[in-house]
Scaffold this active site. Structure first.
Site, PDB file in Angstrom:
ATOM      1  CE1 TYR B 141      -3.427  -2.718   0.665  1.00 51.18           C
ATOM      2  CE2 TYR B 141      -4.614  -0.679   1.043  1.00 51.18           C
ATOM      3  CZ  TYR B 141      -4.615  -2.022   0.782  1.00 51.18           C
ATOM      4  OH  TYR B 141      -5.805  -2.673   0.637  1.00 51.18           O
ATOM      5  CE  LYS B 190       1.588 -18.121  -3.223  1.00 49.10           C
ATOM      6  NZ  LYS B 190       0.602 -19.204  -3.448  1.00 49.10           N
ATOM      7  CG  ASP B 222      -2.607 -20.204  -2.234  1.00 50.10           C
ATOM      8  OD1 ASP B 222      -1.918 -19.911  -1.230  1.00 50.10           O
ATOM      9  OD2 ASP B 222      -2.249 -21.091  -3.037  1.00 50.10           O
ATOM     10  CG  ASP B 246      -8.172  -4.796   1.168  1.00 51.09           C
ATOM     11  OD1 ASP B 246      -9.143  -4.305   1.773  1.00 51.09           O
ATOM     12  OD2 ASP B 246      -8.037  -4.720  -0.070  1.00 51.09           O
ATOM     13  CG  ASP B 250     -13.564  -6.540   2.759  1.00 48.79           C
ATOM     14  OD1 ASP B 250     -13.830  -6.069   3.877  1.00 48.79           O
ATOM     15  OD2 ASP B 250     -13.369  -5.811   1.765  1.00 48.79           O
TER      16      ASP B 250
HETATM   17  C1  LIG Z   1     -10.542   2.087   0.498  1.00 48.60           C
HETATM   18  C2  LIG Z   1      -9.411   1.116   0.516  1.00 48.60           C
HETATM   19  C3  LIG Z   1      -8.115   1.810   0.231  1.00 48.60           C
HETATM   20  C4  LIG Z   1      -9.368   0.326   1.808  1.00 48.60           C
HETATM   21  C5  LIG Z   1      -8.190  -0.647   1.813  1.00 48.60           C
HETATM   22  O1  LIG Z   1      -7.988  -1.401   0.842  1.00 48.60           O
HETATM   23  O2  LIG Z   1      -7.472  -0.685   2.803  1.00 48.60           O
HETATM   24  C6  LIG Z   1     -10.619  -0.484   2.146  1.00 48.60           C
HETATM   25  O3  LIG Z   1     -10.831  -1.505   1.214  1.00 48.60           O
HETATM   26  C7  LIG Z   1     -10.451  -1.083   3.517  1.00 48.60           C
HETATM   27  O4  LIG Z   1     -10.193  -2.285   3.633  1.00 48.60           O
HETATM   28  O5  LIG Z   1     -10.537  -0.342   4.493  1.00 48.60           O
HETATM   29  C1  LIG Z   2       2.933 -23.425  -5.433  1.00 47.07           C
HETATM   30  C2  LIG Z   2       2.584 -21.979  -5.622  1.00 47.07           C
HETATM   31  C3  LIG Z   2       3.827 -21.204  -5.974  1.00 47.07           C
HETATM   32  C4  LIG Z   2       1.491 -21.806  -6.669  1.00 47.07           C
HETATM   33  C5  LIG Z   2       1.169 -20.333  -6.884  1.00 47.07           C
HETATM   34  O1  LIG Z   2       0.976 -19.585  -5.944  1.00 47.07           O
HETATM   35  O2  LIG Z   2       1.081 -19.937  -8.054  1.00 47.07           O
HETATM   36  C6  LIG Z   2       0.165 -22.513  -6.361  1.00 47.07           C
HETATM   37  O3  LIG Z   2      -0.433 -21.987  -5.234  1.00 47.07           O
HETATM   38  C7  LIG Z   2      -0.749 -22.362  -7.554  1.00 47.07           C
HETATM   39  O4  LIG Z   2      -1.687 -21.552  -7.503  1.00 47.07           O
HETATM   40  O5  LIG Z   2      -0.515 -23.011  -8.581  1.00 47.07           O
END
Ligand SMILES: CC(C)[C@H](C(=O)O)[C@@H](O)C(=O)O
Ligand SMILES: CC(C)[C@H](C(=O)O)[C@@H](O)C(=O)O
Lengths: 353, 353
Positions: B141, B190, B222, B246, B250
């Site tokens: 950010y 990650k 992920d 973020d 959510d």
């Molecule tokens: C508005 C945006 C920049 C903000 C963020 O991504 O941090 C919002 O999505 C949050 O999570 O408060």
């Molecule tokens: C193993 C890892 C590096 C890979 C990625 O993050 O791309 C896996 O999660 C995928 O999505 O194929």
């Protein structure tokens, strides 16, 4: 055609054997020959060659028209540092080496299987059919990274970089794909924070002008993570950069509740590709004969379509799979009461080809 | 105490009025005085002062002990470039200016409301109680960003940077919070791809040694996005960097199905904080009297706890809210058949204080 078969670890070898039976059946039926060479990858390759992606394996891939990849990793290699984990140490270099910039991850919730979805019935019964198109060779995965400073001041950094060219080619792919589906692309970004996302949005908007029949909208990645859970049926093609695609394609796969059915394709510009199931090596069920082979079989179908130009053979496999599933054939992950094994499912699909 | 009240756009003013009634009730009861100054923020401030965060507003915040923030944005300002959107252009500078590095986002699924969750009944009926602890002033950010090159070669970049110090202070916060909850921290990263994640994991591991009673595990982002949908009850405290937090906070909020109940706190090291509902400005229901005021009311409670040292007043509010909800009092988002308005809910909570 020649195919490098990299079965890997865990359930990889079992589901690969099933996929190969299906490939035999379609090549017989359509009269083409597939030379398949098996090579070591992942944890098994670390054990045998000290490297998740041995040179012999890479050479074999270079000489092939496509890579059919199983799955890699497991508890045996979990003590290795994150960077040396089998999955990471095999997939990232393969993607980079072959320039596999385009990752396709279809996530479909079939009405017959809607009860498997972790989503509430009134959401899942609508079904959904999302194609995640993920950029796979750029962004924060491959930008400059490193460390500097010392003690409490020590910092680590990663750089996310995208060029117009990189964004344009993946965006074109997404719009072309949308034309064959529901003509709707949703581009994921964080353009309110990231400079790379601002460029991403600009380029996607430009590319969209060449596809007047396809509607385009934009969504912030945080909102996308929410909307996928709230109302996944609003999406058709989800166009993502490398990192956002990593996160959201896995979320998409999970909300189907049927990870064992989901294939993926990673393509380069010359039609070469790596094809693998969306799920992992599932070491907990490896060797028990209950692994779902369908994701691997459908990955083989995508290989026939995108790398070998055998679209009819691909469609034949997809139809046979759909018929088998509709007939109630499936491993315990999709039909807990069915009693079908990996081999039963393969046989049921082969018999429908 | 003095509080800067920034009600903002959409439902902001309505739910803020409700929260202020509740604040009046507890300050009466506990005998303290809250000086509240109202200032413009977000879209309303753009309209009036040409700026989402006017200087007068920023000054007022500097002179206050805390900021009670409503919500900002709406269709009226959607034509503005992503960087100038009310939400982004008010929140990011406030976070930066006051060094609000620690974002707390509780996401609780109450058994009484489990039907509202978009998750399947057998998942939601277990309930869950997750606290997202998100680093808020570092990472991608606030790293260097920009563009270079021209034409197809034009590139844009963003840099994610984290220092040991930054990671350590947010990690400590997460472990301290876990001690008051279920003694379990899951750190999201990650680390198989990002250098900053490798450092993140190292520092979190070191910090964990000071908290032997708290168990720590790591999860790739992920996989976290998947597990939240599959089995959210496995998590207690989810420790995330700015970007992953973020996205995942959510997702956490959405799986409760009751966004209108969820508060958040953004704190700095000296106890100053910004308190706001997790949801947005909901322009579609603004002015209809049906907006759920609870997220704003609980945000006010967090303010009493973290910035004003009035923990008992905070607990009194939380208890009154819980009792009202258990008694079936709630706006249509949680009780569609109840017929309660924003003011009814506020009154029901005030009457329980
Ligand atoms: C508005 C945006 C920049 C903000 C963020 O991504 O941090 C919002 O999505 C949050 O999570 O408060
Ligand atoms: C193993 C890892 C590096 C890979 C990625 O993050 O791309 C896996 O999660 C995928 O999505 O194929």
């Amino acid at each position: 055609y020649s195919v490098a078969v990299l079965a890997g670890d865990g359930i990889g070898p079992e589901v690969m054997a099933a996929a190969e039976q299906v490939l035999d059946a379609v090549s017989d039926k359509f009269g083409f020959t597939l030379n398949r060479e098996h090579h070591a990858i992942g944890g098994a390759a670390i054990d045998e060659f000290g490297k998740a992606l041995p040179d012999t394996t890479l050479k074999a891939c270079e000489n092939a028209d496509a890579i059919l990849f199983g799955s890699v990793g497991g508890p045996k290699w979990e003590h290795l540092p994150p960077n040396d984990q089998p999955e990471r140490a095999s997939l990232l270099p393969l993607r980079k080496h072959f320039g596999l910039f385009c990752n396709l991850r279809p996530a479909q919730l079939l009405p017959a299987l809607s009860a498997a979805s972790p989503l509430r019935a009134d959401i899942s019964e609508k079904g959904f059919d999302i194609l995640c198109v993920r950029e796979l060779t750029g962004g924060i995965y491959f930008g400059e990274k490193g460390r500097s400073g010392e003690g409490a001041e020590e910092t680590a950094f990663d750089t996310q970089t995208y060029s117009r060219k990189e964004i344009e080619r993946i965006a074109r792919f997404a719009f072309e794909a949308a034309k064959l589906r529901s003509n709707h692309v949703t581009s994921v970004d964080k353009a309110n924070v990231l400079a790379s996302s601002v460029l991403w949005r600009e380029v996607v908007t430009e590319v969209s002008k060449d596809f007047p029949e396809v509607s385009l909208d934009y969504i912030y990645v945080d909102n996308a993570a929410m909307q996928l859970v709230k109302q996944p049926s609003q999406f058709d093609v989800l166009l993502c950069d490398n990192l956002f695609g990593d996160i959201l394609s896995d979320e998409c796969a999970m909300i189907t509740g049927s990870m064992g059915l989901l294939p993926s394709a990673s393509l380069n510009q010359s039609g070469f590709g790596l094809y693998e199931p969306a799920g992992g090596s599932a070491p907990d069920i490896a060797g028990k004969g209950v692994a779902n082979p369908i994701a691997q079989i459908l990955s083989a179908a995508l290989m026939l379509r995108y790398s070998l130009g055998q679209d009819e053979a691909a469609r034949t496999i997809e139809k046979a799979v759909a018929e088998a599933v509709e007939a109630g054939v499936g491993t315990p992950d999709i039909y807990p009461q069915g009693g079908y094994t990996t081999t039963d499912v393969a046989a049921a699909i082969v018999s429908r080809i």
